[in-house]
Design a protein around this motif. Structure first.
Motif, PDB file in Angstrom:
ATOM      1  N   UNK A 111       0.863  -1.181   0.000  1.00  0.00           N
ATOM      2  CA  UNK A 111       0.000   0.000   0.000  1.00  0.00           C
ATOM      3  C   UNK A 111       0.896   1.226   0.000  1.00  0.00           C
ATOM      4  N   UNK A 112       0.365   2.327  -0.504  1.00  0.00           N
ATOM      5  CA  UNK A 112       1.115   3.580  -0.484  1.00  0.00           C
ATOM      6  C   UNK A 112       1.444   3.963   0.962  1.00  0.00           C
ATOM      7  N   UNK A 113       0.678   3.404   1.897  1.00  0.00           N
ATOM      8  CA  UNK A 113       0.934   3.687   3.313  1.00  0.00           C
ATOM      9  C   UNK A 113       2.212   3.024   3.819  1.00  0.00           C
ATOM     10  N   UNK A 114       2.786   2.134   3.014  1.00  0.00           N
ATOM     11  CA  UNK A 114       4.074   1.553   3.397  1.00  0.00           C
ATOM     12  C   UNK A 114       5.218   2.550   3.224  1.00  0.00           C
ATOM     13  N   UNK A 115       4.899   3.700   2.639  1.00  0.00           N
ATOM     14  CA  UNK A 115       5.908   4.755   2.460  1.00  0.00           C
ATOM     15  C   UNK A 115       5.988   5.580   3.737  1.00  0.00           C
ATOM     16  N   UNK A 116       7.198   5.731   4.270  1.00  0.00           N
ATOM     17  CA  UNK A 116       7.312   6.509   5.517  1.00  0.00           C
ATOM     18  C   UNK A 116       7.208   8.009   5.253  1.00  0.00           C
ATOM     19  N   UNK A 117       7.899   8.481   4.218  1.00  0.00           N
ATOM     20  CA  UNK A 117       7.790   9.906   3.902  1.00  0.00           C
ATOM     21  C   UNK A 117       7.595  10.056   2.402  1.00  0.00           C
ATOM     22  N   UNK A 118       6.383  10.393   2.009  1.00  0.00           N
ATOM     23  CA  UNK A 118       6.081  10.482   0.584  1.00  0.00           C
ATOM     24  C   UNK A 118       6.980  11.507  -0.103  1.00  0.00           C
ATOM     25  N   UNK A 119       7.191  12.646   0.533  1.00  0.00           N
ATOM     26  CA  UNK A 119       7.983  13.699  -0.123  1.00  0.00           C
ATOM     27  C   UNK A 119       9.426  13.231  -0.334  1.00  0.00           C
ATOM     28  N   UNK A 120       9.969  12.506   0.632  1.00  0.00           N
ATOM     29  CA  UNK A 120      11.337  11.997   0.463  1.00  0.00           C
ATOM     30  C   UNK A 120      11.404  10.942  -0.645  1.00  0.00           C
ATOM     31  N   UNK A 121      10.414  10.069  -0.681  1.00  0.00           N
ATOM     32  CA  UNK A 121      10.400   9.032  -1.725  1.00  0.00           C
ATOM     33  C   UNK A 121      10.304   9.668  -3.109  1.00  0.00           C
ATOM     34  N   UNK A 122       9.446  10.675  -3.223  1.00  0.00           N
ATOM     35  CA  UNK A 122       9.285  11.337  -4.519  1.00  0.00           C
ATOM     36  C   UNK A 122      10.609  11.972  -4.950  1.00  0.00           C
ATOM     37  N   UNK A 123      11.283  12.595  -4.015  1.00  0.00           N
ATOM     38  CA  UNK A 123      12.587  13.197  -4.337  1.00  0.00           C
ATOM     39  C   UNK A 123      13.589  12.126  -4.769  1.00  0.00           C
ATOM     40  N   UNK A 146      10.232 -10.382   0.561  1.00  0.00           N
ATOM     41  CA  UNK A 146       9.388  -9.192   0.385  1.00  0.00           C
ATOM     42  C   UNK A 146       8.429  -9.322  -0.803  1.00  0.00           C
ATOM     43  N   UNK A 147       7.243  -8.744  -0.624  1.00  0.00           N
ATOM     44  CA  UNK A 147       6.184  -8.773  -1.639  1.00  0.00           C
ATOM     45  C   UNK A 147       5.944  -7.354  -2.152  1.00  0.00           C
ATOM     46  N   UNK A 148       5.820  -7.233  -3.467  1.00  0.00           N
ATOM     47  CA  UNK A 148       5.478  -5.946  -4.076  1.00  0.00           C
ATOM     48  C   UNK A 148       4.129  -6.082  -4.780  1.00  0.00           C
ATOM     49  N   UNK A 149       3.262  -5.137  -4.524  1.00  0.00           N
ATOM     50  CA  UNK A 149       1.920  -5.119  -5.100  1.00  0.00           C
ATOM     51  C   UNK A 149       1.943  -4.473  -6.495  1.00  0.00           C
ATOM     52  N   UNK A 150       1.676  -5.276  -7.526  1.00  0.00           N
ATOM     53  CA  UNK A 150       1.608  -4.741  -8.901  1.00  0.00           C
ATOM     54  C   UNK A 150       0.147  -4.506  -9.326  1.00  0.00           C
ATOM     55  N   UNK A 151      -0.701  -4.254  -8.421  1.00  0.00           N
ATOM     56  CA  UNK A 151      -2.150  -4.014  -8.446  1.00  0.00           C
ATOM     57  C   UNK A 151      -2.880  -5.220  -7.899  1.00  0.00           C
ATOM     58  N   UNK A 152      -3.388  -4.990  -6.723  1.00  0.00           N
ATOM     59  CA  UNK A 152      -4.185  -6.007  -6.043  1.00  0.00           C
ATOM     60  C   UNK A 152      -5.654  -5.654  -6.187  1.00  0.00           C
ATOM     61  N   UNK A 153      -6.513  -6.396  -5.513  1.00  0.00           N
ATOM     62  CA  UNK A 153      -7.949  -6.137  -5.589  1.00  0.00           C
ATOM     63  C   UNK A 153      -8.279  -4.712  -5.152  1.00  0.00           C
ATOM     64  N   UNK A 154      -7.568  -4.207  -4.167  1.00  0.00           N
ATOM     65  CA  UNK A 154      -7.935  -2.928  -3.556  1.00  0.00           C
ATOM     66  C   UNK A 154      -6.980  -1.788  -3.874  1.00  0.00           C
ATOM     67  N   UNK A 155      -5.723  -2.106  -4.195  1.00  0.00           N
ATOM     68  CA  UNK A 155      -4.727  -1.035  -4.294  1.00  0.00           C
ATOM     69  C   UNK A 155      -3.787  -1.193  -5.486  1.00  0.00           C
ATOM     70  N   UNK A 156      -3.226  -0.069  -5.932  1.00  0.00           N
ATOM     71  CA  UNK A 156      -2.226  -0.069  -7.008  1.00  0.00           C
ATOM     72  C   UNK A 156      -1.151   0.964  -6.644  1.00  0.00           C
ATOM     73  N   UNK A 157      -0.376   0.659  -5.610  1.00  0.00           N
ATOM     74  CA  UNK A 157       0.516   1.684  -5.053  1.00  0.00           C
ATOM     75  C   UNK A 157       1.719   2.033  -5.923  1.00  0.00           C
TER      76      UNK A 157
END
Lengths: 315, 315, 315
Positions: B5-17, B136-147
């Motif tokens: 999930x996108x919520x697995x990101x601790x700091x969105x702004x840092x990841x984007x950078x 580790x598992x990476x979501x490439x689009x699940x039923x609920x999310x496409x992070x």
């Protein structure tokens, strides 16, 4: 050098030792496969074989080309002299000769059709590739045999055996669909090469495997008796060999349960996977600490890697 | 570390950078993935995700094994305790444990079935892998999310924003077939992590996304009003969440046209693709200079590469 | 630089010489493709093209991403201005632009549908990619042409010719199913670029290829006459171009037999494969020492490698 049958192994004990050595340092021969290409041709589905054989090739630094022959390629004709005016677009002769020019090793999966016993036991597909290919062939489960699995099984038993001469049981178990005999056949052939193991096959009467495979192996129709004091219980369904390809028995009393495993000598539970839970084996046994099915699957990588390594050293 | 999930990101702004940094020099970490293997398992079609995630892994020097699970492998059972005597050949427990032995990271695509809301929102497939896999598992689009998509969206907005606090609209648009809510859900969750953006969701009444996803997000049923002064218009169809998986509205007035975009603050048009032209959006808008859908797709590579890089650094 | 037609070759004789040089040392340019990615998109089955083009890319050190577009991706729309409210999920414009961002070269296979002549001869699919892609495109057999095959054919003839000005015959042969004209078309176009060869096309009356392709090539309706003194006999079925896509003739007298080959000047037998034995050609001819079909297939690797190499040097 081809790897079609477990009988292509000159010394099983040496091969098992080599595979265990590879497992400890899988990237040691990363340069051996440089600029060599493995072609993996699938005529049937595959999970473990597909991924573990690829992984083995990558560990050796090989290039891998995977092809699902049935839907990505052309329908093949296997009969010599055929007038090809109906289904098949290409003869195995051209297909095998051509693919040999693009690959250094060809690995093939082609299951038994379970309709025509003679055709299946002549190994039409893999024999066709063997006859016409000009590079080594590896069997990723043919109509009759699955020797990469059996080598992995031998590795796993070596790792888990706790005494000099363990007792090993191959037990049939029920399954809703007709399955090939390949895994059981190759397991039997592998056990015949083991020097210090007691081996017994158990299945319902009428479910005898090909006598050319089992030869003088001990067969015990009473599953409970067979399980007594077993150190390894290898479970697998196969469809009827005599009433060829049919499911003539689905007796749930053959399902492997904790009660049955209690008859063994704290025996390890083995299965090649995929396994149908609570049909072949109860959850309790499969999830129990004596179940070594996941390690068996892990050893598929080292089984394949040893075979590829042996071949690479000869080409 | 998993990326579900996108919520697995601790700091969105840092990841984007970080992702934007990767984009400038994508081969900088070519050695990080050496001898590491990404297994990509597809239960559904994929173009962008398939190629961009592979490309990301290659940029990191990883090996990639791609498998179309549905037709190349076995049908999976997800229920614990199931008596597997019908369709499914293999339980997720074995499949996930086994694949974990061949891969260092497993990426999975498994869409919503859109029949059973509860099953979909329990994320049966990806939860099964999460539960049983040992890597580790990476979501490439699940039923609920496409992070991976939503991270790419965040990167793209960062690249194109022209003011401190842009207004972002997520707009539903009509579509002839029932589509999952995953892209919209993840976009909403990503927007909730943005600090300096005004966010509004617009859709016909009755097309509310799961309230557990949208929480206190602003919803505006008047599309025109929502578009006013928007800096980014993110358009996506989803099927009805309440009348689950149904297409209960196909009102062409919700198609995004130049007239509607004229209401925005010279707003950028975004869509995850594939997009149905002249149904979701008019050619004029999609081909216009404010359309940034191609760059969004480009950023899928760097989104995936950042995720893989983060995971590789931890294993 | 694209490779869509054999006419994209500036000097056929120089290209053939270069390919023969590559064949002698295929790994010489292993570094040329480093960190470059070839995307191979298949809309139709493929054996030789799939494996030989991959092999060529691997010889150049490229990464390869293979995708079976039809079942792994989305159905494409090719018409501009289409209202996409039925089958197709994605327009070629987005697909081509997006894939261009993940690949350095895109190779495409998209056969003729054999229903709509105009659509086929407009090369809908490959023209769509050409129009919208931002990276070089390689034709792995389009509706009208198969130039990787024809280049391999030219290489093979160069290797086997025994005199300055050989006679080359392109002969139609019967086939139970309707096949595209692409291989024959490209062979004709390639022969038109040969300086020192006598070329004649033979087929039943009514089976003329497109006059825009054949132009002023000599056509001989009497197969026996055409074969007289031929040094190379290139055999291929194609469906009717005039009565478009139909099989209007399946006369077994056109099957190439030893008797017919006896009319030639000890002529070599060529075919692009897959070939239907005893329909297109008798076993005796195909298995005879004058059959060079396997070497033709081998040269597919060097044909593709030359094309990729030329493109890589320009990007």
């Amino acid at each position: 050098m081809n790897y079609i049958s477990i009988k292509d192994i000159d010394s099983l004990s040496k091969w098992v030792k080599s595979a265990i050595k590879i497992k400890k340092d899988p990237l040691k021969n990363k340069k051996l496969g440089k600029n060599k290409t493995l072609g993996m041709l699938f005529f049937n589905p595959s999970l473990r074989t597909r991924l573990s054989t690829q992984k083995a090739a990558l560990n050796l630094g090989m290039n891998v080309m995977v092809m699902n022959f049935t839907n990505e390629g052309w329908t093949l004709e296997f009969e010599d002299g055929a007038v090809m005016n109906s289904g098949a677009s290409e003869h195995i002769k051209e297909a095998a000769e051509v693919v040999s020019q693009y690959c250094d090793i060809i690995a093939i999966r082609a299951f038994a059709g379970l309709v025509d016993k003679e055709k299946d036991y002549q190994e039409t597909v893999i024999s066709g590739f063997l006859k016409y290919a000009t590079v080594p062939i590896v069997n990723m489960e043919s109509a009759v045999r699955h020797p990469l699995q059996s080598l992995a099984d031998a590795i796993t038993m070596e790792e888990y055996k706790t005494k000099h001469k363990p007792k090993v049981v191959l037990s049939w178990a029920p399954h809703p669909k007709a399955l090939p005999q390949a895994v059981a056949n190759s397991f039997v052939e592998m056990m015949q090469m083991q020097k210090d193991m007691d081996f017994v096959i158990t299945h319902p009467e009428g479910y005898e495997l090909s006598p050319e495979i089992t030869q003088d192996c001990k067969i015990e129709y009473d599953q409970d008796k067979a399980f007594e004091n077993a150190d390894f219980v290898y479970v697998k369904n196969w469809s009827n060999f005599n009433d060829y390809g049919k499911v003539t028995n689905s007796d749930p009393n053959w399902t492997v349960t904790a009660e049955k495993m209690a008859l063994t000598n704290n025996g390890k539970f083995m299965h090649c996977l995929p396994v149908r839970r609570n049909v072949i084996v109860s959850d309790e046994v499969l999830d129990g600490e004596n179940s070594i099915v996941i390690e068996q699957a892990n050893n598929r990588t080292y089984s394949a890697q040893l075979v590829l390594q042996k071949i690479l050293k000869k080409i």
